[in-house]
Every structure is written in C-alpha cells, then in structure tokens.
Motif scaffolding. Structure first.
Motif, short mmCIF file in Angstrom:
data_model
loop_
_atom_site.label_atom_id
_atom_site.label_comp_id
_atom_site.label_asym_id
_atom_site.label_seq_id
_atom_site.Cartn_x
_atom_site.Cartn_y
_atom_site.Cartn_z
N ASP A 196 0.83 -1.21 0.00
CA ASP A 196 0.00 0.00 0.00
C ASP A 196 0.87 1.25 0.00
O ASP A 196 0.57 2.24 -0.70
N ASN A 197 1.93 1.24 0.80
CA ASN A 197 2.82 2.40 0.86
C ASN A 197 3.45 2.68 -0.50
O ASN A 197 3.54 3.84 -0.94
N ILE A 198 3.90 1.63 -1.16
CA ILE A 198 4.51 1.80 -2.47
C ILE A 198 3.51 2.37 -3.47
O ILE A 198 3.87 3.12 -4.39
N GLY A 199 2.23 2.06 -3.27
CA GLY A 199 1.21 2.57 -4.16
C GLY A 199 1.15 4.09 -4.21
O GLY A 199 0.65 4.67 -5.18
N ALA A 200 1.67 4.75 -3.19
CA ALA A 200 1.67 6.22 -3.17
C ALA A 200 2.49 6.80 -4.32
O ALA A 200 2.25 7.93 -4.75
N LEU A 201 3.46 6.04 -4.81
CA LEU A 201 4.36 6.56 -5.83
C LEU A 201 3.70 6.71 -7.19
O LEU A 201 4.27 7.34 -8.09
N SER A 202 2.52 6.16 -7.35
CA SER A 202 1.85 6.24 -8.65
C SER A 202 1.35 7.65 -8.95
O SER A 202 1.09 7.98 -10.11
N ASN A 203 1.23 8.49 -7.92
CA ASN A 203 0.79 9.87 -8.15
C ASN A 203 1.29 10.77 -7.04
O ASN A 203 0.70 10.85 -5.96
N THR A 204 2.39 11.45 -7.29
CA THR A 204 2.94 12.39 -6.30
C THR A 204 2.81 13.83 -6.78
O THR A 204 3.49 14.73 -6.26
N THR A 205 1.95 14.07 -7.74
CA THR A 205 1.72 15.41 -8.27
C THR A 205 0.44 15.98 -7.67
O THR A 205 -0.59 15.30 -7.61
N PHE A 206 0.51 17.22 -7.21
CA PHE A 206 -0.64 17.89 -6.60
C PHE A 206 -0.89 19.22 -7.30
O PHE A 206 0.05 19.92 -7.71
N THR A 207 -2.15 19.58 -7.43
CA THR A 207 -2.47 20.91 -7.93
C THR A 207 -2.27 21.92 -6.81
O THR A 207 -2.23 21.57 -5.62
N ASP A 208 -2.16 23.18 -7.19
CA ASP A 208 -2.04 24.24 -6.18
C ASP A 208 -3.25 24.24 -5.25
O ASP A 208 -3.12 24.49 -4.04
N GLU A 209 -4.42 23.96 -5.79
CA GLU A 209 -5.63 23.97 -4.98
C GLU A 209 -5.62 22.81 -3.98
O GLU A 209 -6.02 22.97 -2.82
N GLU A 210 -5.14 21.64 -4.40
CA GLU A 210 -5.05 20.51 -3.48
C GLU A 210 -4.08 20.81 -2.34
O GLU A 210 -4.36 20.51 -1.17
N LEU A 211 -2.95 21.41 -2.67
CA LEU A 211 -1.98 21.76 -1.64
C LEU A 211 -2.56 22.80 -0.68
O LEU A 211 -2.34 22.72 0.53
N ARG A 212 -3.30 23.75 -1.22
CA ARG A 212 -3.92 24.76 -0.37
C ARG A 212 -4.93 24.11 0.57
O ARG A 212 -4.98 24.44 1.78
#
Length: 337
Positions: A312-328
């Motif tokens: 499950d932890n390794i599954g995080a690597l499939s998407n490490t990109t965030f929009t500015d709105e998600e980060l906010r």
C-alpha cells in the motif's frame, strides 16, 4: 510466496517500479519508500513475520532498512533480528542494501550510554555492528542533539566512524535548521560525507517547516528522510470511525495517545480522506505522496506490521503530483486539526 528454507530468491524485477532519489547533492540514492524497523522488529514480533516484511520490501525495490541502537523492545533486539535476517537470507545481496543505524538516546546505564559524546557514539556503533553481524553500516546517524557536548566532539565522532571504515555516510536526526547548518560546516571541514537528515514530518506535524530544517537542508544540498509519515496511523483510514479495539492506543502506550484524536482532529482526518478519494488515492497514499511532491524529501520511512501495508505504501508513488488547490486545501485542513 516465501521460501520455507534459508534460501531466498528475490524478485528479479525488483527495481522496475521503485523510484530512487539522491540524498540532496550526494551520489547516494535511497528508495522513495524505506522500511523502518522500529515498531515491528523487536523480540515481541514473530521472526517469520519479520521475514515476510523484509522479503516483501526487497522484492519491490525497498533497499533501505532503517534501525537504531535502542530499537526493540528490548533495546538492541531490532538490530539483532535484522542481523539474523541478513545472515540467513540477505548476505548475498549486502551490496544492494542500505543499512542505517543511530545512537543518541539512552542505551545503557551510567554516564557513557546516552547523548553525543565521542565515547558513547563510537562504543554504540561497535555494539550495533556486533548485533548486526556487519563490518560497516551504510549510514550512521547522531540520533538527537546533545546540548551538553560540544558539537565539534559529536561531529568528530561521526568523522571517526567514517575514517575507520565502520560507516560509509553519516546523518543527523532531530536537528533543527540552525544546528544543522553548524554541524554541516564542521563535517564539511572534516571532509565527512554527511548526506541525510531524519526528522518527523507529516501533514499534521510541520515542525521541520517552522524550525528551518527543511529549507536549510535544501539549501545545503542535504537529503531528508521522514519518520512518522502517517502520524502514528492518524493519516490512514484506521480512525475514520473511531478507535478500533486493536489500536496501539489501547495496547501500547509508546505510541498514539487517545487524547490526540480530538473531534477537530477526526474532522480533519475525514476531510483529508475525502480529498484523497477525489484524487483516486487512499488517505495513506496521499499522505506519503504529499511528502514527496516537492522533491526536497528524499525518502519516506514507513513501518509496517503486515506485508500488505508495504505494498500500500509503495502505491503512493503512482501519483505524487498535486495541484495548487489541493496543496492549499491540505494546508487549510491541517491547520484546523
């Protein structure tokens, strides 16, 4: 899935899908997800479970096993157990592994078994190597700052660990930005390969952002590896519906305390879980991915009690990109917790 004898044949494709990041400007690379051996490698864990965890990790490209002299329980038992695993299964693959250990917390009684003196650090390293059955560790950390010992003495001990051949690289743990900068200058003068900082960091705990550690490490070209990336399980689906009966809150006082799960914290956890679902991730996957999104964190140090958690932890690597709105939104939610 696992060999019934002392023969172990790793997955030949183990490096295909793992991401490897450089420790700052150094040549050393760590897997984006590393295996922490604090919680589940002491003598209270069955040895067969430790085998399952390490086999699963290595089979999926996790080459870094992180330890400390006092990991257990009992103190020293995690190194002893990992040493047995290396001896029985991983010895042919030693050059594919990064084994790290630390010294800085109390390990034995008396004035020489704690903190940051030269005597303690070098004696502890020798003891760690004996328990691990190794000639050297890849990374040797000072585990916490020692206000009573000159920084030059502590850094000199780390230098001796490298020049003696007992450590390839050194690291610092639980330092802040100001002390990191002073230590890095001393180690640079001594020509010591200091490559990594290990600190607590997660969506809820932003200490490294406030105390200058993250910015200073990035500016100096040093790596960061984070522990408690899931905030002792709060950044998973484990507590969405209250405290389960088998939670460490109820079974082990070393870990999360019940008063940490306030109503505001539970509301924040649920809001973050909703955001993760919108991203097509679990809360745990999003939380690990968030730590890696800006390229400053080298590796996320995640423990596991079951092989499935490693996957499950390794599954995080499939998407490490965030929009500015998600980060906010993540920042906004975390501030309400």
């Amino acid at each position: 899935m696992f060999e019934p004898t002392n023969e172990y044949h790793p997955n030949p494709d183990r490096y295909a899908d793992m991401t490897y990041n450089r420790c700052g400007d150094a040549g050393l690379k760590l897997p984006a997800i590393s295996l922490g051996c604090w919680h589940n490698f002491g003598d209270i864990t069955p040895y067969d479970r430790m085998k399952e965890l390490t086999f699963t990790a290595f089979d999926h490209g996790i080459t870094h096993f992180d330890l400390a002299n006092n990991y257990g329980p009992e103190p020293g038992s995690a190194e002893k157990n990992v040493g047995r695993l290396i001896r029985e299964y991983f010895k042919p693959y030693r050059d594919e592994l990064i084994i790290s250990t630390k010294a800085g917390y109390e390990m034995w009684s008396g004035p020489y078994g704690d903190l940051g003196s030269r005597k303690y650090l070098l004696a502890s390293l020798d003891q760690s190597l004996t328990r691990l059955g190794l000639d050297y560790v890849d990374i040797f950390y000072h585990h916490r700052p020692d206000p009573e010992t000159p920084l030059e003495e502590t850094m000199g001990a780390l230098a001796s660990a490298v020049t003696s051949g007992k450590a390839l690289y050194v690291g610092l743990s639980n330092y802040d930005g100001e002390r990191l900068e002073r230590a890095a200058a001393i180690l640079s003068d001594l020509r010591v390969p200091f490559v990594i900082n290990q600190n607590c960091y997660n969506i809820f705990d932003r200490t490294v952002e406030r105390n200058g550690l993250k910015d200073t490490a990035a500016r100096l070209g040093k790596g960061i590896i984070t522990f408690c990336p899931l905030a002792q399980g709060m950044l998973t689906n484990r507590y969405l519906n209250g405290i389960p009966t088998d939670s460490r809150i109820k079974t082990d006082g070393r870990f999360l305390q019940a008063d940490a799960l306030s109503e505001s914290k539970l509301a924040a956890i649920r809001a973050l879980n909703d955001l993760a679902a919108q991203r097509g991730q679990t809360l745990a996957e999003m939380s690990l991915a968030w730590l890696l999104h800006d390229g400053i964190v080298t590796s996320v140090l995640a423990g596991a009690s079951k092989p499935e958690q490693i996957l499950d932890n390794i599954g995080a690597l499939s998407n490490t990109t965030f929009t500015d709105e998600e980060l906010r939104l993540i920042d906004e939610i975390s501030q309400t917790a």
